[in-house]
Design a protein around this motif. Structure first.
Motif, PDB file in Angstrom:
ATOM      1  N   HIS A 175      52.357  25.004 -20.980  1.00 37.38           N
ATOM      2  CA  HIS A 175      53.224  25.621 -19.972  1.00 37.38           C
ATOM      3  C   HIS A 175      53.162  24.795 -18.693  1.00 37.38           C
ATOM      4  CE1 HIS A 175      55.499  28.691 -17.951  1.00 37.38           C
ATOM      5  NE2 HIS A 175      54.565  28.809 -17.024  1.00 37.38           N
ATOM      6  N   THR A 176      51.956  24.418 -18.284  1.00 35.92           N
ATOM      7  CA  THR A 176      51.706  23.341 -17.330  1.00 35.92           C
ATOM      8  C   THR A 176      50.582  22.493 -17.917  1.00 35.92           C
ATOM      9  OG1 THR A 176      50.052  24.569 -16.067  1.00 35.92           O
ATOM     10  CG2 THR A 176      52.358  24.753 -15.329  1.00 35.92           C
ATOM     11  N   HIS A 194      47.104  24.317 -17.482  1.00 37.29           N
ATOM     12  CA  HIS A 194      47.062  25.775 -17.615  1.00 37.29           C
ATOM     13  C   HIS A 194      45.748  26.204 -18.268  1.00 37.29           C
ATOM     14  CE1 HIS A 194      47.910  29.802 -19.152  1.00 37.29           C
ATOM     15  NE2 HIS A 194      48.943  29.851 -18.322  1.00 37.29           N
ATOM     16  N   ASP A 209      50.330  32.368 -18.681  1.00 36.92           N
ATOM     17  CA  ASP A 209      51.611  32.081 -19.319  1.00 36.92           C
ATOM     18  C   ASP A 209      51.451  31.245 -20.589  1.00 36.92           C
ATOM     19  OD1 ASP A 209      52.911  33.505 -17.392  1.00 36.92           O
ATOM     20  OD2 ASP A 209      53.983  31.814 -16.511  1.00 36.92           O
ATOM     21  N   THR A 248      54.156  33.793 -23.102  1.00 37.05           N
ATOM     22  CA  THR A 248      54.866  34.334 -21.944  1.00 37.05           C
ATOM     23  C   THR A 248      55.456  35.716 -22.158  1.00 37.05           C
ATOM     24  OG1 THR A 248      55.575  32.020 -21.747  1.00 37.05           O
ATOM     25  CG2 THR A 248      56.369  33.526 -20.083  1.00 37.05           C
ATOM     26  N   HIS A 252      60.566  28.167 -28.511  1.00 36.74           N
ATOM     27  CA  HIS A 252      60.156  27.595 -27.224  1.00 36.74           C
ATOM     28  C   HIS A 252      60.474  28.557 -26.071  1.00 36.74           C
ATOM     29  CE1 HIS A 252      60.753  24.043 -29.844  1.00 36.74           C
ATOM     30  NE2 HIS A 252      59.748  23.522 -29.152  1.00 36.74           N
ATOM     31  N   ASP A 279      58.481  25.868 -19.962  1.00 36.01           N
ATOM     32  CA  ASP A 279      57.279  25.133 -20.342  1.00 36.01           C
ATOM     33  C   ASP A 279      57.437  23.655 -19.987  1.00 36.01           C
ATOM     34  OD1 ASP A 279      55.968  27.350 -21.333  1.00 36.01           O
ATOM     35  OD2 ASP A 279      56.666  27.045 -23.393  1.00 36.01           O
ATOM     36  N   PRO A 300      57.123  21.332 -23.779  1.00 34.77           N
ATOM     37  CA  PRO A 300      57.503  22.401 -24.706  1.00 34.77           C
ATOM     38  C   PRO A 300      56.764  22.372 -26.035  1.00 34.77           C
ATOM     39  CG  PRO A 300      59.448  21.481 -23.655  1.00 34.77           C
ATOM     40  CD  PRO A 300      58.303  20.588 -23.275  1.00 34.77           C
ATOM     41  N   ALA A 308      53.052  23.365 -25.541  1.00 37.94           N
ATOM     42  CA  ALA A 308      52.993  24.798 -25.250  1.00 37.94           C
ATOM     43  C   ALA A 308      53.183  25.617 -26.518  1.00 37.94           C
ATOM     44  CB  ALA A 308      54.056  25.168 -24.216  1.00 37.94           C
ATOM     45  N   ARG A 324      50.405  28.060 -28.099  1.00 35.09           N
ATOM     46  CA  ARG A 324      50.758  29.473 -28.215  1.00 35.09           C
ATOM     47  C   ARG A 324      50.503  29.956 -29.645  1.00 35.09           C
ATOM     48  NH1 ARG A 324      54.924  29.191 -25.303  1.00 35.09           N
ATOM     49  NH2 ARG A 324      56.508  28.701 -26.861  1.00 35.09           N
TER      50      ARG A 324
END
Length: 311
Positions: free
Chosen positions: A223-224, A227, A243, A246, A258, A262, A265, A268, A272
């Motif tokens: 996401h970053t 994170h 996040d 999310t 996606h 993000d 992407p 992330a 996730r």
């Protein structure tokens, strides 16, 4: 260098979202998130307070959904064809003499339906000066934007701050504009504002670091780039996801989709999926920032994906 990291939504589109909440939306918010949700987890007392809500468009929430899929999902979320609201849940954790915030909300730096945390803290009998630690999952404006008040002073003047080392390195890179896509330049201005404001009271974190006994850091990038999620020990772990995942409806049912904001992407998405797999396999308790208030529950396997079970 961070060449090639490109969020799925342009900075111009993101900026426009900040002002999209209407007076009607604000009126709706004032009736939400009552009563305040509190629980005990191991040695920790947790109260989940609201910073308000965001209104996000369909192309951010559901960039991979077909038109046929979008309509029913947006209706289920209480939205319409243009998008839907997501909450902003901020855990306040008491651990011994410490009073800890996980993220500090948006302040006046996001949509007008956010920035409610300080008022809700006071309504819960918690003065900002009593906060001893603020842990930032990442430096997006809806998570770190309340670091400074309108007067330019720290909202939590007695707090020590924590953020991932990779998050700090990414946003404070002196060559940020050269190394990263133009869509991220606006994000960097806000992130630098918030992070540099607490540079003299900031600890940079790595994966596995323990901040207080039983409260540790999991790196969950994508996401970053830096994170983090926060894990609380107990008879079973509780993972505060920020996040990294999310939404409790969209990404549980569609873990291969996606999310439009993000930064990386594919990373992330991968992290996730790993988070949800671990949560279901280990029966973790979860707390999500943008999930339906209070955002606490579990992931169960269901029809080849997952479902969120509150509680």
């Amino acid at each position: 260098m961070h060449m090639g990291i490109k969020p799925q939504v342009s900075r111009q589109r993101f900026t426009g979202l900040m002002a999209c909440a209407t007076g009607t939306a604000l009126a709706g918010f004032r009736a939400q998130a009552q009563p305040v949700h509190s629980l005990r987890h191991g040695r920790f007392e947790i109260t989940v307070l609201s910073d308000g809500f965001l209104t996000l468009p369909a192309e951010v929430l559901l960039p991979d959904a077909t038109p046929e899929q979008r309509g029913p999902l947006l209706t289920a979320l209480g939205g319409d064809a243009s998008g839907a609201r997501v909450q902003a849940n901020v855990p306040v954790i008491r651990a011994g003499d410490d009073l800890i915030l996980i993220d500090n909300g948006a302040g006046g730096n996001f949509q007008p339906s956010t920035g409610r945390l300080e008022d809700n803290l006071k309504a819960a009998g918690i003065e900002p000066a009593r906060i001893t630690k603020v842990i930032l999952t990442h430096a997006h404006p809806d998570h770190s934007g309340a670091t400074l008040g309108d007067d330019g002073k720290l909202r939590y003047p007695n707090a020590h701050y924590y953020v991932g080392r990779k998050e700090w390195d990414f946003w404070t890179d002196p060559q940020f504009e050269t190394h990263n896509a133009a869509a991220l330049h606006g994000f960097a201005l806000g992130a630098k504002r918030d992070l540099l404001a607490v540079e003299d009271r900031l600890t940079l974190l790595r994966d596995g670091d323990e901040i207080v006994a039983g409260l540790s850091v999991n790196e969950t990038p994508g996401h970053t780039p830096g994170h983090i999620s926060v894990e609380l020990a107990g008879s079973e772990p509780l993972l505060i996801t920020g996040d990294a995942c999310t939404h409790d409806v969209i990404f549980f049912a569609h873990p291969g989709w996606h999310f439009g904001f993000d930064t990386d992407p594919e990373l992330a998405l991968s992290n996730r999926q790993k988070l949800l797999d671990r949560a279901a396999s280990e029966r973790l308790k979860l707390l999500g920032y943008h999930w339906s208030y209070p955002g606490i529950g579990r992931a169960e396997r269901h029809d080849g994906a997952y479902r969120f079970v509150p509680g």
